[in-house]
Design an enzyme around this catalytic site. Structure first.
Site, PDB file in Angstrom:
ATOM      1  CD  GLU B  52      -6.271   0.803  17.403  1.00  0.00           C
ATOM      2  OE1 GLU B  52      -5.204   1.057  16.821  1.00  0.00           O
ATOM      3  OE2 GLU B  52      -7.282   1.520  17.305  1.00  0.00           O
ATOM      4  CG  ASP B  63       1.222   2.631  10.123  1.00  0.00           C
ATOM      5  OD1 ASP B  63       0.547   3.261  10.958  1.00  0.00           O
ATOM      6  OD2 ASP B  63       1.002   1.453   9.818  1.00  0.00           O
ATOM      7  CE1 TYR B 178      -7.826   5.598  13.304  1.00  0.00           C
ATOM      8  CE2 TYR B 178      -7.486   3.396  14.183  1.00  0.00           C
ATOM      9  CZ  TYR B 178      -7.002   4.649  13.882  1.00  0.00           C
ATOM     10  OH  TYR B 178      -5.692   4.955  14.141  1.00  0.00           O
TER      11      TYR B 178
END
Lengths: 426, 272
Positions: B52, B63, B178
């Site tokens: 990735e 994040d 994911y």
């Protein structure tokens, strides 16, 4: 103005069909927002997957409760007895003389907390309580929304945490202290430009981590759907009152409404109930900072390009790769590189006129209002006043203009003192 | 081999060997663009099954502090989307059959033009794209553009995703799914949360083997890998732990490549 043939299913999706007109007071053809949370093509819900169910839950809760008489009564009660509504619509006589037209100031600076922000935080706190949330989080730039959140946090018994960029913590010390006095935790944000946009990022991260207990109380008409709708609905009281008050005092509508635009909550609150009244010009004034050509400004509507920030597709200050630019304004409350999607839409359909005032012009207007009216305005609405002054000559003596004085300047004294000290030294 | 097949065949090959996929993440351009190709090489040598590649965005709300800091370092080194595609091309040359997947935020894709972005992916040998802030409801333009270029648009599901929405996502799922394993942002954590295993079980059960389910967020140790694979995951995504190594050892001379390779090998071993 807008396409009148739009499918009614697309209108104001949060509200039962029959009640739409009554609630919005706006032509149903004004498609705001549609079921996808879009104002025209703007808005939407661009968030990490983990937030999607929370946004659906929020939309559902708002839809269920907002129109109920019980909620409306409770909201009205707190706005009246606690916050001090209605706020005066005040004929500023000496300013009128200076401008050469009738200038009314909508005195949101007199609302409890010193700014319009409490309209929204009371509404959302009631919503949060109905959803069984026990903790409030919020972002703040100038500190006014943080303060207004701290107020409702204390009043309604929520645990409250406020995210504030380090730069803003430094330039708005008084508000930080006031929030802490009310029992809120103030968390300085060290990432990015260390201002409002980074505080929103950090609040979103907190929310992602604590969805179960936490209500994210956004302070402006930004963010993913349904926030631009919710915040607008709670700020609409400004324009609704202006309409009543001006008809009572003057028996006619103003020629123009002026409001400053950062994210745009006081502006949408001022404008919304006049959208259908096309004879009333709606003028939003953004922070021109040190001038648009310098790149140091916060004029997302005037100088931005389309993109996605904080969950909404709107106009942004960004580079060609999509990295968000650092905005600048002498007023922390306007220092944001994005803008509410509804404003972007209103600009696109030419219902909203967008202008700017620079730091210098805003500070001049600030001084003028102090000296002529005995009112210390916040630096944010000083931008609106500055632009109104600039174009005042085009109005006749009998023309009425209304400027929303969204907050008091008590929070800005350090900045203003520093600025004028520098001026005097030069 | 066309690109769609690269991700598909990787999972097929792993299934035959009865292994889960080890999918490391790096931020392109951290600490410098020239560094990224070497790190990618070390990861492949260590046994990465898919890589990735993060294209940094100034406001990465999904994040945690580690990736945020990495993003800031990369952007301060002049990282941008043009350079990301150049790096992807270079990494493609050394990656052999290993699929490459971009991970970024929607504004980065939008500003290049959604169609252009996927066209450039195709030209650069990028096999899949994950967009951290693009839920399935907003994904139509990206989904169409990806399909037309045979790129996998990889969707994210989370513990909060309802069964109703999970079904919608599964209909569109491409390449792999994911699975965000916890309520929170990216970042290494000491131990796995209970919700992680619960989420994996719920999602793999509903996916019924139609799409591989790879688990990310908070996975940093071989024992985490063992646990999530045992719970039914088809792969593990590891980001912050690798970014931590890179930021800690920083420069090439400190043997950072060896450390990255060693870490990758250790994690890959746990997938077997």
């Amino acid at each position: 103005m807008v396409n009148k043939n739009r499918n009614s299913n697309e209108n104001f999706s949060c509200v039962d069909e029959g009640k739409k007109e009554e609630l919005t007071g706006v032509d149903l053809s004004y498609p705001c927002p549609d079921i996808r949370g879009r104002f025209g093509e703007f808005g939407g819900r661009f968030v990490p997957e983990i937030l999607m169910p929370a946004l659906e839950e929020l939309e559902e809760a708002f839809k269920k409760i907002y129109l109920t008489p019980k909620f409306q009564e409770e909201l009205a009660y707190h706005l009246r007895d606690f916050a001090g509504r209605p706020t005066p619509l005040y004929l500023a006589e000496r300013l009128s003389e200076e401008f050469g037209c009738k200038v009314y100031l909508k005195r949101e600076d007199l609302l409890h907390g010193g700014a319009h922000k409490l309209n929204n935080t009371i509404g959302q706190a009631l919503l949060a309580r109905s959803m069984g949330k026990t903790r409030l989080i919020a972002e703040t730039g100038a500190g006014q929304h943080g303060f207004a959140t701290a107020i409702v946090g204390a009043k309604f018994g929520f645990k409250t945490k406020i995210y504030m960029g380090l730069e803003d913590v430094k330039r708005q010390k008084h508000n930080v202290y006031r929030m802490r006095l009310l029992g809120a935790e103030v968390c300085p944000v060290y990432s990015g430009s260390k201002t409002l946009k980074d505080a929103i990022n950090e609040a979103l991260r907190d929310w992602i981590t604590n969805l179960e207990t936490t209500y994210y109380l956004i302070g402006s008409v930004v963010g993913p759907h349904p926030y631009p709708l919710i915040v607008r609905e709670f700020q609409r009281v400004i324009g609704r009152e202006i309409k009543e008050q001006i008809l009572k005092k003057e028996g006619r509508f103003p020629s123009a409404l002026f409001a400053c635009i950062g994210g745009g909550s006081n502006a949408i609150g001022t404008f919304y109930d006049f959208i259908k009244d096309e004879e009333v010009e709606l003028i939003g004034v953004e922070a021109g900072g040190k001038g648009l050509s310098t790149g140091l400004h916060s004029a997302s509507l005037k100088a931005g390009t389309e993109g996605v920030l904080h969950g909404a597709y709107t106009l942004l200050l960004q580079d060609k790769y999509g990295q968000i630019s650092h905005s600048h304004s002498v007023s922390a409350g306007l220092d944001y590189p994005g803008v509410g999607p509804e404003h972007t839409f209103l600009k696109q359909i030419h219902r909203l006129r967008v202008e700017t005032a620079t730091d210098d012009e805003a500070l001049e207007a600030f001084k003028l209002v102090c000296k002529l009216e005995g009112i210390i305005p916040a630096l944010e609405p000083s931008h609106a006043i500055a632009y109104a002054r600039k174009i005042a000559e085009k109005f006749d003596q009998d023309d009425i203009i209304v400027i929303t004085l969204s907050g008091s300047g008590a929070k800005d004294l350090d900045i203003v003192r520093e600025y004028f000290d520098i001026e005097e030294r030069v | 081999m066309t690109m769609v097949e690269r991700i598909k065949q990787t999972f097929e090959a792993l299934k035959e060997k009865n292994e889960a996929a080890f999918i490391p993440f790096i931020t392109l351009g951290d600490p410098a663009p020239s560094f990224s190709v070497k790190i990618a090489k070390a990861l492949i040598e260590g046994g990465a099954d898919i890589i990735e590649l993060g294209i940094p965005f100034s406001d990465p709300v999904a994040d945690g502090p580690t990736i945020q800091a990495s993003t800031t370092r990369a952007l301060s080194q002049g990282m941008n989307t043009d350079k990301a595609f150049e790096l992807a091309k270079k990494i493609r040359k050394i990656a052999g059959k290993t699929p490459l997947v971009f991970l970024t935020y929607y504004n980065i894709v939008l500003q290049r033009g959604v169609k252009n972005f996927f066209k450039d992916c195709s030209l650069s040998g990028v096999d899949g794209v994950i967009i951290a802030d693009l839920p399935v409801e907003e994904a139509e333009p990206a989904f169409k553009a990806a399909k037309s270029k045979n790129i996998n648009l990889i969707f994210i599901v989370a513990p909060s995703t309802s069964d109703r929405r999970l079904n919608i996502v599964l209909e569109k799922a491409d390449g792999f799914l994911y699975v965000v394993s916890l309520y929170g942002t990216t970042g290494a954590r000491k131990s796995l949360q209970e919700i992680t295993k619960k989420t994996i079980k719920r999602i793999t059960k509903r996916a019924k083997g139609t799409v591989p389910c790879c688990v990310g967020f908070g996975i940093s140790k071989p024992e985490h890998v063992l646990e999530v694979v045992r719970a039914g995951a088809d792969g593990v995504i590891v980001g912050s732990a690798i970014v931590d190594i890179i930021s800690k050892y920083g420069e090439l001379k400190n043997g950072v490549l060896e450390k990255v390779k060693l870490y990758a090998a250790e994690m890959k071993e746990a997938t077997k």
